[in-house]
Design an enzyme around this catalytic site. Structure first.
Site, PDB file in Angstrom:
ATOM      1  N   LYS A  99       4.095  37.887  42.045  1.00  0.00           N
ATOM      2  CA  LYS A  99       4.691  38.690  42.324  1.00  0.00           C
ATOM      3  C   LYS A  99       5.953  38.909  42.211  1.00  0.00           C
ATOM      4  CE  LYS A  99       0.003  39.620  44.723  1.00  0.00           C
ATOM      5  NZ  LYS A  99      -0.066  37.925  45.047  1.00  0.00           N
ATOM      6  N   ALA A 122       3.783  30.271  44.274  1.00  0.00           N
ATOM      7  CA  ALA A 122       3.151  30.100  43.266  1.00  0.00           C
ATOM      8  C   ALA A 122       2.195  30.859  42.642  1.00  0.00           C
ATOM      9  CB  ALA A 122       2.426  28.093  43.624  1.00  0.00           C
ATOM     10  N   CYS A 133      -5.954  38.744  49.360  1.00  0.00           N
ATOM     11  CA  CYS A 133      -6.747  39.576  48.576  1.00  0.00           C
ATOM     12  C   CYS A 133      -7.744  38.947  48.794  1.00  0.00           C
ATOM     13  CB  CYS A 133      -6.489  38.288  46.773  1.00  0.00           C
ATOM     14  SG  CYS A 133      -6.510  36.452  46.864  1.00  0.00           S
ATOM     15  N   ASP A 168       3.060  36.361  51.153  1.00  0.00           N
ATOM     16  CA  ASP A 168       1.358  36.394  50.639  1.00  0.00           C
ATOM     17  C   ASP A 168       0.529  35.414  50.037  1.00  0.00           C
ATOM     18  OD1 ASP A 168      -0.491  37.649  48.174  1.00  0.00           O
ATOM     19  OD2 ASP A 168       0.171  36.632  46.404  1.00  0.00           O
ATOM     20  N   ASP A 192       7.101  27.708  48.120  1.00  0.00           N
ATOM     21  CA  ASP A 192       6.044  27.568  47.294  1.00  0.00           C
ATOM     22  C   ASP A 192       5.302  26.016  48.228  1.00  0.00           C
ATOM     23  OD1 ASP A 192       3.046  28.772  46.271  1.00  0.00           O
ATOM     24  OD2 ASP A 192       2.658  26.781  46.954  1.00  0.00           O
ATOM     25  N   ASP A 217       6.611  24.194  53.589  1.00  0.00           N
ATOM     26  CA  ASP A 217       6.310  24.275  53.524  1.00  0.00           C
ATOM     27  C   ASP A 217       6.243  26.416  54.690  1.00  0.00           C
ATOM     28  OD1 ASP A 217       4.193  25.797  55.485  1.00  0.00           O
ATOM     29  OD2 ASP A 217       3.593  23.424  56.705  1.00  0.00           O
ATOM     30  N   CYS A 261       5.171  32.694  49.601  1.00  0.00           N
ATOM     31  CA  CYS A 261       3.778  32.009  49.066  1.00  0.00           C
ATOM     32  C   CYS A 261       4.257  32.386  47.791  1.00  0.00           C
ATOM     33  CB  CYS A 261       2.498  32.031  50.094  1.00  0.00           C
ATOM     34  SG  CYS A 261       2.801  32.029  51.550  1.00  0.00           S
ATOM     35  N   GLY A 293       3.958  32.611  40.823  1.00  0.00           N
ATOM     36  CA  GLY A 293       5.293  33.100  40.646  1.00  0.00           C
ATOM     37  C   GLY A 293       5.026  35.141  39.997  1.00  0.00           C
TER      38      GLY A 293
HETATM   39  C1  SAM Z   1      -2.109  33.662  47.022  1.00  0.00           C
HETATM   40  S1  SAM Z   1      -1.185  32.237  46.487  1.00  0.00           S
HETATM   41  C2  SAM Z   1       0.124  33.276  46.149  1.00  0.00           C
HETATM   42  C3  SAM Z   1       0.018  33.979  44.713  1.00  0.00           C
HETATM   43  C4  SAM Z   1       1.581  34.404  44.277  1.00  0.00           C
HETATM   44  N1  SAM Z   1       1.861  35.081  45.682  1.00  0.00           N
HETATM   45  C5  SAM Z   1       1.550  35.206  42.780  1.00  0.00           C
HETATM   46  O1  SAM Z   1       1.701  36.212  43.142  1.00  0.00           O
HETATM   47  O2  SAM Z   1       1.201  34.500  42.487  1.00  0.00           O
HETATM   48  C6  SAM Z   1      -0.923  31.699  48.650  1.00  0.00           C
HETATM   49  C7  SAM Z   1      -0.191  30.038  47.777  1.00  0.00           C
HETATM   50  O3  SAM Z   1       0.732  30.301  49.338  1.00  0.00           O
HETATM   51  C8  SAM Z   1       0.506  28.950  48.915  1.00  0.00           C
HETATM   52  N2  SAM Z   1       0.853  28.007  49.921  1.00  0.00           N
HETATM   53  C9  SAM Z   1      -0.386  27.573  51.013  1.00  0.00           C
HETATM   54  N3  SAM Z   1      -0.277  27.574  52.313  1.00  0.00           N
HETATM   55  C10 SAM Z   1       1.501  27.439  52.411  1.00  0.00           C
HETATM   56  C11 SAM Z   1       1.730  26.641  53.078  1.00  0.00           C
HETATM   57  N4  SAM Z   1       2.208  26.572  54.280  1.00  0.00           N
HETATM   58  N5  SAM Z   1       4.234  27.411  52.979  1.00  0.00           N
HETATM   59  C12 SAM Z   1       3.727  27.933  51.391  1.00  0.00           C
HETATM   60  N6  SAM Z   1       3.357  28.456  50.600  1.00  0.00           N
HETATM   61  C13 SAM Z   1       1.475  28.172  51.104  1.00  0.00           C
HETATM   62  C14 SAM Z   1      -0.764  27.583  48.119  1.00  0.00           C
HETATM   63  O4  SAM Z   1      -0.150  26.577  47.686  1.00  0.00           O
HETATM   64  C15 SAM Z   1      -0.500  29.433  46.991  1.00  0.00           C
HETATM   65  O5  SAM Z   1       0.683  28.568  45.887  1.00  0.00           O
END
Ligand code: SAM
Length: 441
Positions: A273, A269, A390, A337, A289, A318, A267, A271
């Site tokens: 981490k 975006a 978070c 994440d 993502d 997904d 997950c 980006g």
């Molecule tokens: C907490 S943010 C991630 C922050 C990122 N790790 C960073 O440090 O910049 C959670 C992310 O999970 C994505 N997301 C939500 N459901 C998802 C899924 N089923 N599969 C992949 N990504 C997903 C969202 O679009 C979002 O960008």
């Protein structure tokens, strides 16, 4: 959260002459949020583009953030000051903005009332000018009494919804007041040095030359004494650093990566981490993502930081459906994440606490379980998966991981600093984060 977003950017001091249009702009934002829009989306929709929009933007954002931080308070004051709710919702929002400002800047009281009345002239044919004037002047007259009554009303006093307060009390009986208080503060702005481009010491010298005072947090972090727009950070555009909370900087450290490993950020975006992982070691990384628009932010960040290579892939997919993106080669490290309520970062998104509903917690815990259950088979035996949120709600954190361990006989928790998990509570140094490190037997 976009690490280069303007959320940590303070608004410049604005003059009282600019207040009326800024009040109107902020009232429109509050109206959009009360109708269910996020503040970011409302900001993109409601502020006029062009010179007027950009000149007003800092002041409008400043007012909107302050109003949402203290929304429970403004709502309480209005209920005390008015026999029945005002019929025009835009005027109600204008009153909320002005009340938040009156509490924050008591020395400008009469300018604030005057400017709010001027703003009211532009709403509903000016029919509510007298009402706005009367309500705000009554607030000033009764302020001492109202402030002491607010102390006895939990939503007004702690500035969070009642259900949220109950939940935090239950989950953190020792720390609930500190967590709620931290949620109402201005967040710190912390930078992470890109060690592929500079050293922590050299970067600090550049900060100092720019007149920016900062405190070291961890090996590569600098917390600015005062947040500034990213344009003022030396070498930001050239990729010397990223904006990333100290709590978020724990993730890449905890995952214990080594050069050559196959790593999945499931997950990823925008980006933040993932970039940190690439700055730390020469790994093969798949940054995934599900949101295509957000996935483009990963590429933008990697470009700015100079992290693209043939061993780095960015994909939209997904995480809960590995068949659609996994090549069948197991990963040695996975960062999960996961999407969450973001209850640990409400001071950066004060709209979230009023937009969330208690049922959202169940919705998120189900989505999180679905993601980590689906990711587990893609992890190599002996590999490690770091689960991160978070959030400060136990259901998304410790309870989620306890249930996961119950479902997977080949999973064990690895201790973090001798504890079964790391729950960072929001404070002056960092936001609220949760980490659990899982190993596959
Ligand atoms: C907490 S943010 C991630 C922050 C990122 N790790 C960073 O440090 O910049 C959670 C992310 O999970 C994505 N997301 C939500 N459901 C998802 C899924 N089923 N599969 C992949 N990504 C997903 C969202 O679009 C979002 O960008």
């Amino acid at each position: 959260m976009n690490p280069s977003s303007t959320l940590s950017t303070p608004a410049p001091a604005h003059t009282s002459a600019a207040l009326a249009p800024a009040f109107s702009g902020a009232a429109n934002l509050i109206l959009a949020v009360l109708s269910g829009r996020t503040l970011d989306a409302a900001l993109a929709d409601t502020l006029p583009s062009g010179a007027l929009g950009s000149a007003l933007r800092p002041a409008v954002m400043d007012l909107a953030y302050a109003t949402l931080r203290s929304f429970g308070r403004g709502d309480f004051f209005l209920a005390q000051l008015m026999a029945k709710p005002v019929s025009d919702v835009q005027i109600r929002c204008l009153l909320l903005v002005a009340l938040a400002r009156l509490e924050a800047r008591p020395e400008q009281a009469y300018v604030i009332v005057d400017q709010a009345v001027t703003a009211a002239a532009g709403i509903a044919a000016g029919n509510f000018k007298g009402l706005v004037n009367g309500v705000l002047r009554n607030f000033l007259r009764q302020q001492n009494d109202l402030l002491s009554r607010a102390k006895t009303n939990p939503v007004a006093n702690f500035q969070h919804p009642a259900w949220w307060i109950t939940r935090i009390k239950k989950d953190h009986p020792q720390h609930w007041q500190a967590i709620l208080a931290a949620g109402n503060t201005h967040p710190p702005m912390t930078l992470r040095v890109n060690r592929r481009r500079t050293t922590s010491a050299d970067f600090f010298t550049q900060l100092t030359k720019q007149g920016l005072a900062a405190q070291a947090v961890g090996e590569l972090g600098w917390r600015l004494d005062k947040p500034v727009p990213v344009a003022q950070i030396p070498g930001f555009a050239q990729g010397l650093c990223s904006v990333q909370d100290a709590g978020a900087q724990r993730a890449a450290q905890l995952l214990e990566i080594a050069p050559g490993q196959r790593v999945l950020d499931a997950c990823a975006a925008p980006g933040g981490k993932a970039a940190h992982l690439l700055e730390l070691a020469d790994i093969s990384l798949l940054a995934l993502d599900s949101d295509p628009a957000r996935a483009t932010l990963i590429a933008d960040n990697f470009t700015r930081l100079g992290l693209h290579s043939e061993r780095v892939a960015i994909r939209t997919g997904d995480a809960a459906l590995p068949d659609t993106w996994w090549d069948g080669q197991p990963f040695e490290r996975i960062l999960a994440d996961v999407p969450c309520t973001a209850s640990g970062v409400v001071r950066r998104h004060p709209d979230a606490k009023w937009l969330r509903r208690p049922t959202d917690i169940d919705r998120f815990t189900r989505a999180q379980a679905r993601i980590i259950d689906a990711l587990w088979p893609t992890l190599a035996p002996g590999g490690k998966m770091l689960y991160a949120t978070c959030s400060v709600f136990n259901a998304e954190n410790d309870a989620q991981i306890a249930a996961f361990i119950g479902r997977h006989a080949d999973a064990q928790r690895l201790p973090i600093n001798a504890a079964p998990f790391e729950q960072l509570l929001p404070n002056a140094d960092h936001d609220g984060f949760f980490y659990a490190l899982l190993q596959k037997n």
